[in-house]
Design a protein around this motif. Structure first.
Motif, mmCIF file in Angstrom:
data_model
loop_
_atom_site.group_PDB
_atom_site.id
_atom_site.type_symbol
_atom_site.label_atom_id
_atom_site.label_comp_id
_atom_site.label_asym_id
_atom_site.label_seq_id
_atom_site.Cartn_x
_atom_site.Cartn_y
_atom_site.Cartn_z
ATOM 1 N N VAL A 150 -6.440 -65.543 -31.330
ATOM 2 C CA VAL A 150 -6.527 -64.302 -32.093
ATOM 3 C C VAL A 150 -5.791 -63.198 -31.349
ATOM 4 C CG1 VAL A 150 -8.094 -62.537 -32.965
ATOM 5 C CG2 VAL A 150 -8.744 -64.950 -33.099
ATOM 6 N N PRO A 151 -4.861 -62.489 -32.011
ATOM 7 C CA PRO A 151 -4.174 -61.371 -31.347
ATOM 8 C C PRO A 151 -5.172 -60.320 -30.878
ATOM 9 C CG PRO A 151 -3.091 -61.942 -33.421
ATOM 10 C CD PRO A 151 -4.388 -62.707 -33.390
ATOM 11 N N ALA A 152 -4.936 -59.769 -29.707
ATOM 12 C CA ALA A 152 -5.888 -58.852 -29.081
ATOM 13 C C ALA A 152 -6.166 -57.621 -29.932
ATOM 14 C CB ALA A 152 -5.366 -58.434 -27.705
ATOM 15 N N GLU A 153 -5.160 -57.171 -30.692
ATOM 16 C CA GLU A 153 -5.328 -55.919 -31.444
ATOM 17 C C GLU A 153 -5.938 -56.131 -32.824
ATOM 18 O OE1 GLU A 153 -1.341 -57.571 -32.691
ATOM 19 O OE2 GLU A 153 -2.558 -57.476 -30.862
ATOM 20 N N ARG A 154 -6.286 -57.372 -33.180
ATOM 21 C CA ARG A 154 -6.763 -57.670 -34.528
ATOM 22 C C ARG A 154 -8.263 -57.933 -34.555
ATOM 23 N NH1 ARG A 154 -2.861 -59.585 -37.732
ATOM 24 N NH2 ARG A 154 -4.270 -58.963 -39.410
ATOM 25 N N HIS A 155 -8.894 -57.560 -35.672
ATOM 26 C CA HIS A 155 -10.316 -57.836 -35.912
ATOM 27 C C HIS A 155 -10.361 -59.187 -36.633
ATOM 28 C CE1 HIS A 155 -14.544 -56.652 -36.672
ATOM 29 N NE2 HIS A 155 -14.398 -57.318 -37.802
ATOM 30 N N MET A 156 -10.442 -60.261 -35.832
ATOM 31 C CA MET A 156 -10.252 -61.595 -36.373
ATOM 32 C C MET A 156 -11.001 -62.610 -35.519
ATOM 33 S SD MET A 156 -6.515 -63.375 -36.943
ATOM 34 C CE MET A 156 -5.858 -61.981 -37.873
ATOM 35 N N PHE A 157 -11.466 -63.696 -36.159
ATOM 36 C CA PHE A 157 -12.274 -64.694 -35.471
ATOM 37 C C PHE A 157 -11.853 -66.099 -35.907
ATOM 38 C CE2 PHE A 157 -14.580 -60.836 -36.511
ATOM 39 C CZ PHE A 157 -14.941 -60.370 -35.252
ATOM 40 N N ASP A 158 -11.925 -67.031 -34.971
ATOM 41 C CA ASP A 158 -11.669 -68.441 -35.292
ATOM 42 C C ASP A 158 -13.014 -69.064 -35.658
ATOM 43 O OD1 ASP A 158 -10.959 -71.084 -35.498
ATOM 44 O OD2 ASP A 158 -9.804 -71.131 -33.643
ATOM 45 N N ILE A 159 -13.265 -69.190 -36.943
ATOM 46 C CA ILE A 159 -14.569 -69.634 -37.445
ATOM 47 C C ILE A 159 -14.529 -71.133 -37.734
ATOM 48 C CG2 ILE A 159 -16.302 -69.294 -39.257
ATOM 49 C CD1 ILE A 159 -15.000 -66.500 -39.719
ATOM 50 N N PRO A 160 -15.468 -71.900 -37.197
ATOM 51 C CA PRO A 160 -15.460 -73.343 -37.452
ATOM 52 C C PRO A 160 -15.612 -73.659 -38.938
ATOM 53 C CG PRO A 160 -16.983 -72.774 -35.667
ATOM 54 C CD PRO A 160 -16.563 -71.494 -36.301
ATOM 55 N N ASP A 161 -14.849 -74.631 -39.404
ATOM 56 C CA ASP A 161 -14.954 -75.035 -40.804
ATOM 57 C C ASP A 161 -16.373 -75.438 -41.166
ATOM 58 O OD1 ASP A 161 -12.269 -74.618 -40.919
ATOM 59 O OD2 ASP A 161 -11.709 -76.705 -41.268
ATOM 60 N N GLU A 162 -17.042 -76.088 -40.226
ATOM 61 C CA GLU A 162 -18.388 -76.587 -40.501
ATOM 62 C C GLU A 162 -19.338 -75.451 -40.860
ATOM 63 O OE1 GLU A 162 -16.017 -79.368 -38.293
ATOM 64 O OE2 GLU A 162 -16.589 -77.301 -37.798
ATOM 65 N N GLU A 163 -19.169 -74.313 -40.203
ATOM 66 C CA GLU A 163 -20.017 -73.156 -40.502
ATOM 67 C C GLU A 163 -19.779 -72.665 -41.931
ATOM 68 O OE1 GLU A 163 -19.768 -68.482 -39.695
ATOM 69 O OE2 GLU A 163 -19.975 -69.624 -37.817
ATOM 70 N N THR A 164 -18.509 -72.510 -42.279
ATOM 71 C CA THR A 164 -18.160 -71.987 -43.601
ATOM 72 C C THR A 164 -18.590 -72.947 -44.706
ATOM 73 O OG1 THR A 164 -16.263 -70.870 -42.600
ATOM 74 C CG2 THR A 164 -16.270 -71.094 -44.999
ATOM 75 N N ILE A 165 -18.322 -74.219 -44.518
ATOM 76 C CA ILE A 165 -18.701 -75.221 -45.522
ATOM 77 C C ILE A 165 -20.217 -75.281 -45.661
ATOM 78 C CG2 ILE A 165 -18.719 -77.702 -46.020
ATOM 79 C CD1 ILE A 165 -15.894 -77.780 -44.718
ATOM 80 N N GLY A 166 -20.916 -75.227 -44.528
ATOM 81 C CA GLY A 166 -22.380 -75.260 -44.561
ATOM 82 C C GLY A 166 -22.957 -74.078 -45.312
ATOM 83 N N MET A 167 -22.392 -72.881 -45.097
ATOM 84 C CA MET A 167 -22.868 -71.697 -45.817
ATOM 85 C C MET A 167 -22.646 -71.837 -47.319
ATOM 86 S SD MET A 167 -21.795 -68.360 -43.593
ATOM 87 C CE MET A 167 -22.615 -67.966 -42.047
ATOM 88 N N ALA A 168 -21.468 -72.320 -47.695
ATOM 89 C CA ALA A 168 -21.151 -72.484 -49.106
ATOM 90 C C ALA A 168 -22.123 -73.460 -49.772
ATOM 91 C CB ALA A 168 -19.712 -72.966 -49.275
ATOM 92 N N GLN A 169 -22.393 -74.547 -49.098
ATOM 93 C CA GLN A 169 -23.314 -75.537 -49.652
ATOM 94 C C GLN A 169 -24.736 -74.999 -49.710
ATOM 95 O OE1 GLN A 169 -22.228 -78.739 -46.934
ATOM 96 N NE2 GLN A 169 -21.095 -79.789 -48.559
ATOM 97 N N GLU A 170 -25.113 -74.233 -48.705
ATOM 98 C CA GLU A 170 -26.441 -73.618 -48.698
ATOM 99 C C GLU A 170 -26.606 -72.656 -49.873
ATOM 100 O OE1 GLU A 170 -29.170 -70.847 -45.692
ATOM 101 O OE2 GLU A 170 -27.490 -72.002 -44.868
ATOM 102 N N CYS A 171 -25.488 -72.049 -50.308
ATOM 103 C CA CYS A 171 -25.513 -71.123 -51.438
ATOM 104 C C CYS A 171 -25.341 -71.835 -52.782
ATOM 105 C CB CYS A 171 -24.425 -70.067 -51.278
ATOM 106 S SG CYS A 171 -24.736 -68.904 -49.924
#
Length: 200
Positions: A150-171
């Motif tokens: 992630v570039p130092a000047e950016r508001h950005m995160f490397d989010i694991p796919d598993e987290e995102t997929i899990g949230m979607a399925q939970e919803c």
């Protein structure tokens, strides 16, 4: 509208970002998942639409497109580049999408292309819940997820796919497709992307 943390850097370099985004075609970015998109004239919400590259392409194909973009400088770039496309621009942002939700509208397709990585950990579940709430029955949500430094000047995160997929399925979403692509459309050697497509 107050600029949000996730849009940090976009206003200052709007021209540069616009040139980068527009150098890659809608087809190149979306072809891996286009087969899951409903046919036109479906209702589409492009969240974090940037320069409007994808929104304009879909509008020209006959879709009814609402495009969400919080950064006024990026919306200005969209006006310059895609004035001919029938797009309804909305100054709004994740995680709340308050203006979109207040409309009471539901969508057949939600696009979150290179936008999820701007959300803080505590913002992600509310954002997912709001996105799911905006989907029509059998609606499709398509996400591209950024990985790498992630570039130092950016508001950005490397989010694991598993987290995102899990949230979607939970919803309540059903995962239709997930694949990691070890390449970057802008040719950056240390950046790669994955795609996830869900159905409500």
């Amino acid at each position: 509208m107050v600029e949000i943390a996730g849009s940090k850097g976009y206003a200052e370099k709007a021209q540069q970002f616009a040139d980068d985004y527009e150098s890659v075609t809608f087809e190149k970015v979306h072809n891996p998942v286009r087969g899951f998109y409903p046919g036109a004239p479906a209702n589409v919400l492009d969240i974090g639409a940037g320069t409007g590259r994808d929104a304009a392409a879909l509008a020209r194909l006959g879709y009814r497109v609402d495009a969400v973009e919080p950064t006024s400088a990026m919306r200005k770039q969209a006006d310059l580049r895609h004035a001919d496309a029938q797009i309804n621009w909305i100054a709004d942002s994740l995680p709340d999408l308050s203006t979109v939700r207040a409309s009471g509208k539901h969508y057949d397709l939600l696009l979150l292309t290179a936008v999820w990585m701007h959300l803080l950990a505590e913002e992600r579940m509310p954002a997912m819940q709001h996105c799911v709430g905006l989907l029509a029955r059998n609606g499709i949500m398509s996400m591209s997820l950024r990985h790498g430094p992630v570039p130092a000047e950016r508001h950005m995160f490397d989010i694991p796919d598993e987290e995102t997929i899990g949230m979607a399925q939970e919803c309540g979403l059903q995962l239709l497709y997930h694949k990691v692509y070890k390449n970057d459309t802008l040719g950056r050697q240390d950046i790669f992307w994955s795609y996830a497509v869900f159905r409500k």
